[in-house]
Design a protein around this motif. Structure first.
Motif, PDB file in Angstrom:
ATOM      1  N   GLU A   1     -11.109   2.869  -9.580  1.00  8.97           N
ATOM      2  CA  GLU A   1     -10.459   3.768  -8.628  1.00  8.97           C
ATOM      3  C   GLU A   1      -9.305   3.047  -7.951  1.00  8.97           C
ATOM      4  O   GLU A   1      -9.491   1.971  -7.370  1.00  8.97           O
ATOM      5  CB  GLU A   1     -11.474   4.242  -7.587  1.00  8.97           C
ATOM      6  CG  GLU A   1     -10.953   5.301  -6.679  1.00  8.97           C
ATOM      7  CD  GLU A   1     -12.039   5.874  -5.772  1.00  8.97           C
ATOM      8  OE1 GLU A   1     -11.701   6.767  -4.991  1.00  8.97           O
ATOM      9  OE2 GLU A   1     -13.198   5.428  -5.828  1.00  8.97           O
ATOM     10  N   VAL A   2      -8.121   3.627  -8.043  1.00 11.21           N
ATOM     11  CA  VAL A   2      -6.934   3.083  -7.390  1.00 11.21           C
ATOM     12  C   VAL A   2      -6.768   3.866  -6.095  1.00 11.21           C
ATOM     13  O   VAL A   2      -6.330   5.017  -6.091  1.00 11.21           O
ATOM     14  CB  VAL A   2      -5.690   3.191  -8.300  1.00 11.21           C
ATOM     15  CG1 VAL A   2      -4.497   2.503  -7.637  1.00 11.21           C
ATOM     16  CG2 VAL A   2      -5.975   2.581  -9.674  1.00 11.21           C
ATOM     17  N   LEU A   3      -7.172   3.237  -5.017  1.00 13.59           N
ATOM     18  CA  LEU A   3      -7.312   3.930  -3.739  1.00 13.59           C
ATOM     19  C   LEU A   3      -6.029   4.566  -3.219  1.00 13.59           C
ATOM     20  O   LEU A   3      -6.042   5.705  -2.761  1.00 13.59           O
ATOM     21  CB  LEU A   3      -7.875   2.961  -2.687  1.00 13.59           C
ATOM     22  CG  LEU A   3      -9.257   2.384  -3.016  1.00 13.59           C
ATOM     23  CD1 LEU A   3      -9.618   1.274  -2.038  1.00 13.59           C
ATOM     24  CD2 LEU A   3     -10.300   3.484  -3.019  1.00 13.59           C
ATOM     25  N   ASP A   4      -4.921   3.827  -3.281  1.00 15.40           N
ATOM     26  CA  ASP A   4      -3.707   4.359  -2.669  1.00 15.40           C
ATOM     27  C   ASP A   4      -2.931   5.316  -3.570  1.00 15.40           C
ATOM     28  O   ASP A   4      -1.906   5.853  -3.164  1.00 15.40           O
ATOM     29  CB  ASP A   4      -2.813   3.245  -2.128  1.00 15.40           C
ATOM     30  CG  ASP A   4      -2.362   2.242  -3.166  1.00 15.40           C
ATOM     31  OD1 ASP A   4      -2.943   2.212  -4.272  1.00 15.40           O
ATOM     32  OD2 ASP A   4      -1.428   1.465  -2.874  1.00 15.40           O
ATOM     33  N   THR A   5      -3.440   5.571  -4.800  1.00 14.50           N
ATOM     34  CA  THR A   5      -2.812   6.588  -5.651  1.00 14.50           C
ATOM     35  C   THR A   5      -3.704   7.818  -5.809  1.00 14.50           C
ATOM     36  O   THR A   5      -3.241   8.849  -6.280  1.00 14.50           O
ATOM     37  CB  THR A   5      -2.515   6.061  -7.068  1.00 14.50           C
ATOM     38  OG1 THR A   5      -3.742   5.835  -7.761  1.00 14.50           O
ATOM     39  CG2 THR A   5      -1.664   4.808  -7.030  1.00 14.50           C
ATOM     40  N   GLY A   6      -4.974   7.681  -5.440  1.00 13.97           N
ATOM     41  CA  GLY A   6      -5.913   8.772  -5.644  1.00 13.97           C
ATOM     42  C   GLY A   6      -6.367   8.885  -7.092  1.00 13.97           C
ATOM     43  O   GLY A   6      -7.009   9.855  -7.470  1.00 13.97           O
ATOM     44  N   GLY A   7      -6.048   7.882  -7.897  1.00 15.73           N
ATOM     45  CA  GLY A   7      -6.402   7.904  -9.316  1.00 15.73           C
ATOM     46  C   GLY A   7      -7.760   7.300  -9.588  1.00 15.73           C
ATOM     47  O   GLY A   7      -8.163   6.336  -8.940  1.00 15.73           O
ATOM     48  N   ARG A   8      -8.462   7.904 -10.567  1.00 13.22           N
ATOM     49  CA  ARG A   8      -9.781   7.416 -10.980  1.00 13.22           C
ATOM     50  C   ARG A   8      -9.854   7.445 -12.500  1.00 13.22           C
ATOM     51  O   ARG A   8      -9.357   8.373 -13.124  1.00 13.22           O
ATOM     52  CB  ARG A   8     -10.883   8.315 -10.444  1.00 13.22           C
ATOM     53  CG  ARG A   8     -10.984   8.375  -8.960  1.00 13.22           C
ATOM     54  CD  ARG A   8     -11.877   9.519  -8.482  1.00 13.22           C
ATOM     55  NE  ARG A   8     -13.183   9.528  -9.099  1.00 13.22           N
ATOM     56  CZ  ARG A   8     -14.313   9.168  -8.495  1.00 13.22           C
ATOM     57  NH1 ARG A   8     -14.280   8.783  -7.255  1.00 13.22           N
ATOM     58  NH2 ARG A   8     -15.456   9.225  -9.118  1.00 13.22           N
TER      59      ARG A   8
ATOM     60  N   LYS B   1       0.867  -1.171   0.000  1.00 10.47           N
ATOM     61  CA  LYS B   1       0.000   0.000   0.000  1.00 10.47           C
ATOM     62  C   LYS B   1       0.903   1.220   0.000  1.00 10.47           C
ATOM     63  O   LYS B   1       1.780   1.343   0.850  1.00 10.47           O
ATOM     64  CB  LYS B   1      -0.924   0.010   1.220  1.00 10.47           C
ATOM     65  CG  LYS B   1      -1.893   1.170   1.210  1.00 10.47           C
ATOM     66  CD  LYS B   1      -2.857   1.102   2.377  1.00 10.47           C
ATOM     67  CE  LYS B   1      -3.803   2.295   2.313  1.00 10.47           C
ATOM     68  NZ  LYS B   1      -4.705   2.318   3.450  1.00 10.47           N
ATOM     69  N   LEU B   2       0.682   2.090  -0.970  1.00  7.12           N
ATOM     70  CA  LEU B   2       1.485   3.300  -1.056  1.00  7.12           C
ATOM     71  C   LEU B   2       1.172   4.208   0.127  1.00  7.12           C
ATOM     72  O   LEU B   2       0.075   4.163   0.688  1.00  7.12           O
ATOM     73  CB  LEU B   2       1.197   4.018  -2.373  1.00  7.12           C
ATOM     74  CG  LEU B   2       1.595   3.241  -3.627  1.00  7.12           C
ATOM     75  CD1 LEU B   2       1.115   3.965  -4.879  1.00  7.12           C
ATOM     76  CD2 LEU B   2       3.098   3.018  -3.673  1.00  7.12           C
ATOM     77  N   PRO B   3       2.125   5.057   0.504  1.00  8.67           N
ATOM     78  CA  PRO B   3       1.882   5.982   1.621  1.00  8.67           C
ATOM     79  C   PRO B   3       0.668   6.871   1.338  1.00  8.67           C
ATOM     80  O   PRO B   3       0.405   7.242   0.190  1.00  8.67           O
ATOM     81  CB  PRO B   3       3.164   6.813   1.681  1.00  8.67           C
ATOM     82  CG  PRO B   3       4.201   5.990   0.986  1.00  8.67           C
ATOM     83  CD  PRO B   3       3.471   5.177  -0.039  1.00  8.67           C
TER      84      PRO B   3
ATOM     85  N   ARG C   1      -3.321  11.546  -1.217  1.00 14.28           N
ATOM     86  CA  ARG C   1      -3.719  12.941  -0.911  1.00 14.28           C
ATOM     87  C   ARG C   1      -3.303  13.886  -2.028  1.00 14.28           C
ATOM     88  O   ARG C   1      -4.011  14.837  -2.343  1.00 14.28           O
ATOM     89  CB  ARG C   1      -3.141  13.385   0.429  1.00 14.28           C
ATOM     90  CG  ARG C   1      -3.885  12.798   1.613  1.00 14.28           C
ATOM     91  CD  ARG C   1      -3.602  13.545   2.909  1.00 14.28           C
ATOM     92  NE  ARG C   1      -2.191  13.601   3.274  1.00 14.28           N
ATOM     93  CZ  ARG C   1      -1.567  12.718   4.049  1.00 14.28           C
ATOM     94  NH1 ARG C   1      -2.234  11.698   4.548  1.00 14.28           N
ATOM     95  NH2 ARG C   1      -0.300  12.862   4.342  1.00 14.28           N
ATOM     96  N   ILE C   2      -2.165  13.617  -2.647  1.00 12.89           N
ATOM     97  CA  ILE C   2      -1.716  14.428  -3.779  1.00 12.89           C
ATOM     98  C   ILE C   2      -2.452  13.993  -5.050  1.00 12.89           C
ATOM     99  O   ILE C   2      -2.920  14.816  -5.825  1.00 12.89           O
ATOM    100  CB  ILE C   2      -0.189  14.308  -3.970  1.00 12.89           C
ATOM    101  CG1 ILE C   2       0.537  14.938  -2.783  1.00 12.89           C
ATOM    102  CG2 ILE C   2       0.251  14.936  -5.289  1.00 12.89           C
ATOM    103  CD1 ILE C   2       2.022  14.659  -2.749  1.00 12.89           C
ATOM    104  N   GLY C   3      -2.567  12.686  -5.243  1.00 13.41           N
ATOM    105  CA  GLY C   3      -3.149  12.128  -6.467  1.00 13.41           C
ATOM    106  C   GLY C   3      -4.564  12.578  -6.762  1.00 13.41           C
ATOM    107  O   GLY C   3      -4.923  12.786  -7.926  1.00 13.41           O
TER     108      GLY C   3
END
Length: 150
Positions: A61-68, A11-13, A18-20
Motif C-alpha cells: 500500500e502506497v499511503l500518499d497515493t491511495g494505491g494498493r 509526501k504527496l498532498p 483521496r482521489i487515488g
C-alpha cells in the motif's frame, strides 16, 4: 564524473490519496506482479526463497497515493489478487518516497522500518524471508549515461 541521484523524502498532498483510493487498484497489482515475474525470470530472485512464498498473500500500500497492490505467489508465478484478503499474510505500507528509496537501495528496509517510514505487518517469518530475498537481489548494472553540460 559520477553523479548519484538522491531520492528526497517527500509526501504527496493528501488530495492525491483521496482521489487515488477511488481509482481502480488492479493496474497496480498487474504492474507489480509483471515486474516481480520479470525479476524471477532473470534469476534476480532466489528460487529457494520463492518456493517459500507459495500460496501466501501480500499487500503493498502506497499511503500518499491511495494505491494498493494485492498479489500471491502460486505455481511459480506472482499473480494479482483482484480483491484484497481480509488479512493478507504480509503487508507493506509506506509513502511513495520510501518505496522509491528502497527500490533504489538508497535506504534499507530496517532503517525505514525503525524510522517508522515503512510498516510491515503479518507473518514475521515470511517478512524475514522477503526481506532477505530482497537484500540478496543483485540489480544489473545499467550502462552509464553521458553527462551533458551547457
Amino acid at each position: 564524473m559520477s553523479q548519484r541521484f538522491n531520492i528526497p523524502k517527500f509526501k504527496l498532498p493528501a488530495l492525491v490519496a483521496r482521489i487515488g483510493v477511488h481509482l481502480p487498484q488492479w493496474p497496480h497489482a498487474m504492474t507489480l506482479t509483471a515486474g516481480l515475474n520479470a525479476a524471477a525470470k532473470m534469476n534476480l530472485l532466489p528460487m529457494d526463497s520463492l518456493e517459500l512464498l507459495e500460496g501466501r498473500s501480500f499487500l503493498v500500500e502506497v499511503l500518499d497515493t491511495g494505491g494498493r497492490a494485492c498479489f500471491t505467489y502460486h505455481a511459480g508465478l506472482f499473480r494479482p489478487l483482484f480483491s484484497a484478503p481480509l488479512t493478507p499474510d504480509l503487508s507493506f505500507r509506506a509513502n511513495l518516497s520510501a518505496f522509491m528509496q528502497l527500490l533504489a537501495r538508497q535506504e534499507d528496509p530496517d532503517t525505514l522500518f525503525f524510522n517508522r517510514e515503512l510498516s510491515i505487518e503479518g507473518d514475521t517469518e515470511l517478512g524475514l524471508i522477503v526481506k532477505n530475498m530482497l537484500d540478496a537481489v543483485e540489480w544489473p548494472q545499467l550502462p552509464k549515461l553521458p553527462v551533458f553540460s551547457n
